[in-house]
Scaffold this motif. Structure first.
Motif, PDB file in Angstrom:
ATOM      1  N   TYR A   1      36.370  43.701  33.032  1.00  0.00           N
ATOM      2  CA  TYR A   1      37.265  42.624  33.453  1.00  0.00           C
ATOM      3  C   TYR A   1      38.100  42.130  32.278  1.00  0.00           C
ATOM      4  O   TYR A   1      39.231  41.678  32.451  1.00  0.00           O
ATOM      5  N   ARG A   2      37.578  42.255  31.084  1.00  0.00           N
ATOM      6  CA  ARG A   2      38.281  41.855  29.865  1.00  0.00           C
ATOM      7  C   ARG A   2      39.603  42.607  29.731  1.00  0.00           C
ATOM      8  O   ARG A   2      40.614  42.039  29.317  1.00  0.00           O
ATOM      9  N   ASN A   3      39.634  43.901  30.126  1.00  0.00           N
ATOM     10  CA  ASN A   3      40.863  44.691  30.025  1.00  0.00           C
ATOM     11  C   ASN A   3      41.944  44.166  30.961  1.00  0.00           C
ATOM     12  O   ASN A   3      43.124  44.108  30.600  1.00  0.00           O
ATOM     13  N   ILE A   4      41.548  43.778  32.155  1.00  0.00           N
ATOM     14  CA  ILE A   4      42.516  43.251  33.124  1.00  0.00           C
ATOM     15  C   ILE A   4      43.021  41.883  32.670  1.00  0.00           C
ATOM     16  O   ILE A   4      44.213  41.586  32.750  1.00  0.00           O
ATOM     17  N   VAL A   5      42.113  41.042  32.174  1.00  0.00           N
ATOM     18  CA  VAL A   5      42.512  39.717  31.688  1.00  0.00           C
ATOM     19  C   VAL A   5      43.465  39.846  30.498  1.00  0.00           C
ATOM     20  O   VAL A   5      44.412  39.071  30.374  1.00  0.00           O
ATOM     21  N   HIS A   6      43.258  40.839  29.665  1.00  0.00           N
ATOM     22  CA  HIS A   6      44.144  41.049  28.517  1.00  0.00           C
ATOM     23  C   HIS A   6      45.575  41.348  28.995  1.00  0.00           C
ATOM     24  O   HIS A   6      46.545  40.797  28.450  1.00  0.00           O
ATOM     25  N   VAL A   7      45.703  42.196  30.008  1.00  0.00           N
ATOM     26  CA  VAL A   7      47.036  42.504  30.553  1.00  0.00           C
ATOM     27  C   VAL A   7      47.631  41.265  31.222  1.00  0.00           C
ATOM     28  O   VAL A   7      48.826  40.973  31.073  1.00  0.00           O
ATOM     29  N   LEU A   8      46.801  40.497  31.927  1.00  0.00           N
ATOM     30  CA  LEU A   8      47.290  39.253  32.539  1.00  0.00           C
ATOM     31  C   LEU A   8      47.773  38.273  31.472  1.00  0.00           C
ATOM     32  O   LEU A   8      48.788  37.590  31.660  1.00  0.00           O
ATOM     33  N   ASP A   9      47.055  38.187  30.358  1.00  0.00           N
ATOM     34  CA  ASP A   9      47.475  37.308  29.259  1.00  0.00           C
ATOM     35  C   ASP A   9      48.821  37.731  28.683  1.00  0.00           C
ATOM     36  O   ASP A   9      49.671  36.895  28.377  1.00  0.00           O
ATOM     37  N   LEU A  10      49.015  39.052  28.535  1.00  0.00           N
ATOM     38  CA  LEU A  10      50.308  39.532  28.028  1.00  0.00           C
ATOM     39  C   LEU A  10      51.440  39.166  28.985  1.00  0.00           C
ATOM     40  O   LEU A  10      52.527  38.779  28.554  1.00  0.00           O
ATOM     41  N   CYS A  11      51.186  39.291  30.277  1.00  0.00           N
ATOM     42  CA  CYS A  11      52.207  38.923  31.267  1.00  0.00           C
ATOM     43  C   CYS A  11      52.499  37.430  31.211  1.00  0.00           C
ATOM     44  O   CYS A  11      53.657  37.004  31.256  1.00  0.00           O
ATOM     45  N   GLN A  12      51.437  36.620  31.102  1.00  0.00           N
ATOM     46  CA  GLN A  12      51.616  35.176  31.049  1.00  0.00           C
ATOM     47  C   GLN A  12      52.347  34.768  29.762  1.00  0.00           C
ATOM     48  O   GLN A  12      53.165  33.853  29.776  1.00  0.00           O
ATOM     49  N   PHE A  13      52.070  35.432  28.665  1.00  0.00           N
ATOM     50  CA  PHE A  13      52.745  35.140  27.396  1.00  0.00           C
ATOM     51  C   PHE A  13      54.250  35.350  27.521  1.00  0.00           C
ATOM     52  O   PHE A  13      55.035  34.603  26.950  1.00  0.00           O
ATOM     53  N   GLU A  14      54.639  36.353  28.300  1.00  0.00           N
ATOM     54  CA  GLU A  14      56.067  36.633  28.504  1.00  0.00           C
ATOM     55  C   GLU A  14      56.640  35.864  29.694  1.00  0.00           C
ATOM     56  O   GLU A  14      57.756  36.093  30.119  1.00  0.00           O
TER      57      GLU A  14
END
Length: 140
Positions: free
Chosen positions: A116-129
């Motif tokens: 789940y950490r991998n998916i959250v990492h991608v979600l964080d990148l999207c939220q950062f942008e």
């Protein structure tokens, strides 16, 4: 002088050849239509993902016609448009997409056995942008 050769035979239609042709056409169309149909208008390499199942999902007709598809396999590797990329390359790509269209739809195809950490990492990148139109792809 006329020679009598017997009764004149009526021409016949070769039914066996006709039936063979019909069966051949039938088999051709059955095989031709059974090939896997792609749902995307782009040619995207298939990733070896096993998507998790969802009990309720949105209708595919309401989905955006051209989302940016981010795949995450079981090992945590990230793919965009079927090509494996690094986290920095994903960050750059999301930054470019956000500058072009801040409402760009993002679809995350995460393998069910990925962390789940991998998916959250991608979600964080999207939220950062500031990309907030995000969907998670599941099996129906």
């Amino acid at each position: 002088m006329r020679i009598n050769l017997g009764e004149e035979e009526q021409p016949e239609i070769g039914l066996i050849a006709l039936i063979d042709c019909i069966f051949f056409l039938l088999m051709f169309f059955m095989v031709a239509t059974s090939f896997k149909q792609t749902t995307e208008h782009k040619k995207i390499k298939e990733l070896p993902l096993t998507l998790p199942a969802a009990s309720a999902s949105l209708d595919r007709a309401t989905a955006s016609p051209d989302p940016l598809i981010i795949g995450i396999d079981a090992g945590g590797d990230i793919y965009v448009d079927g090509a494996k990329i690094s986290t920095q390359a994903l960050h750059d790509r999301l930054s470019k997409e956000a500058s072009k269209n801040p409402n760009r739809q993002i679809r995350i195809d995460g393998d069910q056995s990925t962390s789940y950490r991998n998916i959250v990492h991608v979600l964080d990148l999207c939220q950062f942008e500031k990309l907030t139109n995000i969907a998670l792809h599941t099996r129906n």
